[in-house]
Design a protein around this motif. Structure first.
Motif, mmCIF file in Angstrom:
data_model
loop_
_atom_site.group_PDB
_atom_site.id
_atom_site.type_symbol
_atom_site.label_atom_id
_atom_site.label_comp_id
_atom_site.label_asym_id
_atom_site.label_seq_id
_atom_site.Cartn_x
_atom_site.Cartn_y
_atom_site.Cartn_z
ATOM 1 N N UNK A 86 0.590 -1.731 0.014
ATOM 2 C CA UNK A 86 -0.342 0.285 0.090
ATOM 3 C C UNK A 86 1.049 1.126 0.054
ATOM 4 N N UNK A 87 2.012 1.625 0.628
ATOM 5 C CA UNK A 87 2.758 2.011 0.769
ATOM 6 C C UNK A 87 3.533 3.031 -0.122
ATOM 7 N N UNK A 88 3.643 1.183 -0.632
ATOM 8 C CA UNK A 88 4.770 1.730 -2.542
ATOM 9 C C UNK A 88 3.623 1.652 -2.902
ATOM 10 N N UNK A 89 2.717 1.764 -3.425
ATOM 11 C CA UNK A 89 1.673 2.049 -4.673
ATOM 12 C C UNK A 89 1.303 4.075 -4.211
ATOM 13 N N UNK A 144 -0.796 -9.897 -9.063
ATOM 14 C CA UNK A 144 -2.050 -11.285 -8.942
ATOM 15 C C UNK A 144 -3.516 -10.349 -7.774
ATOM 16 N N UNK A 145 -3.093 -9.355 -7.923
ATOM 17 C CA UNK A 145 -4.671 -8.985 -6.995
ATOM 18 C C UNK A 145 -6.032 -8.636 -7.590
ATOM 19 N N UNK A 146 -6.840 -9.964 -6.837
ATOM 20 C CA UNK A 146 -8.392 -8.950 -7.382
ATOM 21 C C UNK A 146 -8.585 -7.570 -7.558
ATOM 22 N N UNK A 147 -9.669 -7.079 -7.968
ATOM 23 C CA UNK A 147 -9.894 -6.356 -7.854
ATOM 24 C C UNK A 147 -10.357 -5.756 -6.236
ATOM 25 N N UNK A 148 -10.938 -6.491 -5.584
ATOM 26 C CA UNK A 148 -11.264 -5.748 -4.793
ATOM 27 C C UNK A 148 -9.812 -5.400 -3.177
ATOM 28 N N UNK A 149 -9.071 -6.820 -3.548
ATOM 29 C CA UNK A 149 -7.752 -6.146 -3.057
ATOM 30 C C UNK A 149 -7.276 -4.983 -3.691
ATOM 31 N N UNK A 150 -6.919 -4.672 -4.775
ATOM 32 C CA UNK A 150 -6.412 -3.214 -5.999
ATOM 33 C C UNK A 150 -6.790 -2.007 -5.259
ATOM 34 N N UNK A 151 -8.266 -2.444 -4.709
ATOM 35 C CA UNK A 151 -9.365 -0.698 -4.486
ATOM 36 C C UNK A 151 -8.637 -1.162 -3.202
ATOM 37 N N UNK A 152 -8.653 -1.883 -2.157
ATOM 38 C CA UNK A 152 -8.322 -1.857 -0.844
ATOM 39 C C UNK A 152 -6.592 -1.107 -0.539
ATOM 40 N N UNK A 153 -5.779 -1.880 -2.016
ATOM 41 C CA UNK A 153 -4.862 -0.820 -1.397
ATOM 42 C C UNK A 153 -4.602 0.576 -2.190
ATOM 43 N N UNK A 161 -11.527 1.809 -9.486
ATOM 44 C CA UNK A 161 -10.434 0.454 -9.894
ATOM 45 C C UNK A 161 -10.901 0.001 -11.162
ATOM 46 N N UNK A 162 -12.351 -0.506 -11.467
ATOM 47 C CA UNK A 162 -13.150 -0.941 -12.345
ATOM 48 C C UNK A 162 -12.660 -0.616 -13.377
#
Length: 181
Positions: A86-89, A144-153, A161-162
């Motif tokens: 999360x921090x890196x992104x 390889x994260x799913x869309x929900x994980x991407x949204x959290x990050x 995200x979508x």
């Protein structure tokens, strides 16, 4: 030596060793911080590079500084890599957004598979995307994260995200497809 840095011979991270390193770093143990830095640096670099491009090294450095500045806030050592991601992104997107971008010249022809310039050409196409689009592509297709994980990050709604993922894929395909014409 790799085992001391929290990695088994197979390259997998040993959660017990990582927990000890995190606990040591939280206490201010410089040796634990150094070991943790050794483990985290390549991981953070792989995240920041594709998002921040030319600023990837700076983003990685800023992310690592933030990690160690806030390491005491990490409650669960098992969540280390997700927390660091999360921090890196966020640092990569922030730094990439600060840079004035110029769009590279159009690719004159699509390189053949195995062509040493292929990676450079892919990089040229990625530079045409916004940092937010590169971040969503990297998290989804590299991490390889799913869309929900991407949204959290990224701390954005799932719909965002979508939308970013759709636009990023479309933009990449358009730029890449246009390269071969």
């Amino acid at each position: 030596m790799a085992e001391e840095a929290g990695e088994s011979r197979a390259g997998e991270r040993d959660p017990a060793v990582l927990a000890l390193l995190v606990a040591g770093a939280q206490r201010g143990d410089r040796l634990a911080m150094d070991e943790l830095l050794t483990v985290l640096t390549p991981y953070v670099g792989r995240i920041c590079g594709p998002v921040a491009l030319e600023d990837g090294d700076d983003a990685a450095q800023e992310a690592l500084i933030a990690v160690f500045r806030h390491i005491r806030q990490l409650k669960e050592p098992a969540a280390l890599f997700g927390w660091v991601r999360v921090i890196a992104v966020r640092e990569a997107v922030r730094l990439a957004g600060q840079r004035q971008r110029t769009v590279p010249a159009e690719l004159s022809e699509l390189p053949a598979r195995g062509d040493p310039e292929l990676a450079q050409d892919i990089g040229d196409v990625l530079r045409r995307l916004s940092p937010e689009q590169r971040a969503v592509l990297m998290l989804r297709h590299v991490e390889g994260l799913d869309e929900q994980e991407v949204a959290r990050v990224l701390a954005v709604p799932l719909g965002t995200v979508r939308s970013r993922l759709f636009r990023a894929r479309r933009s990449f395909r358009g730029a890449w497809g246009g390269a071969g014409k």
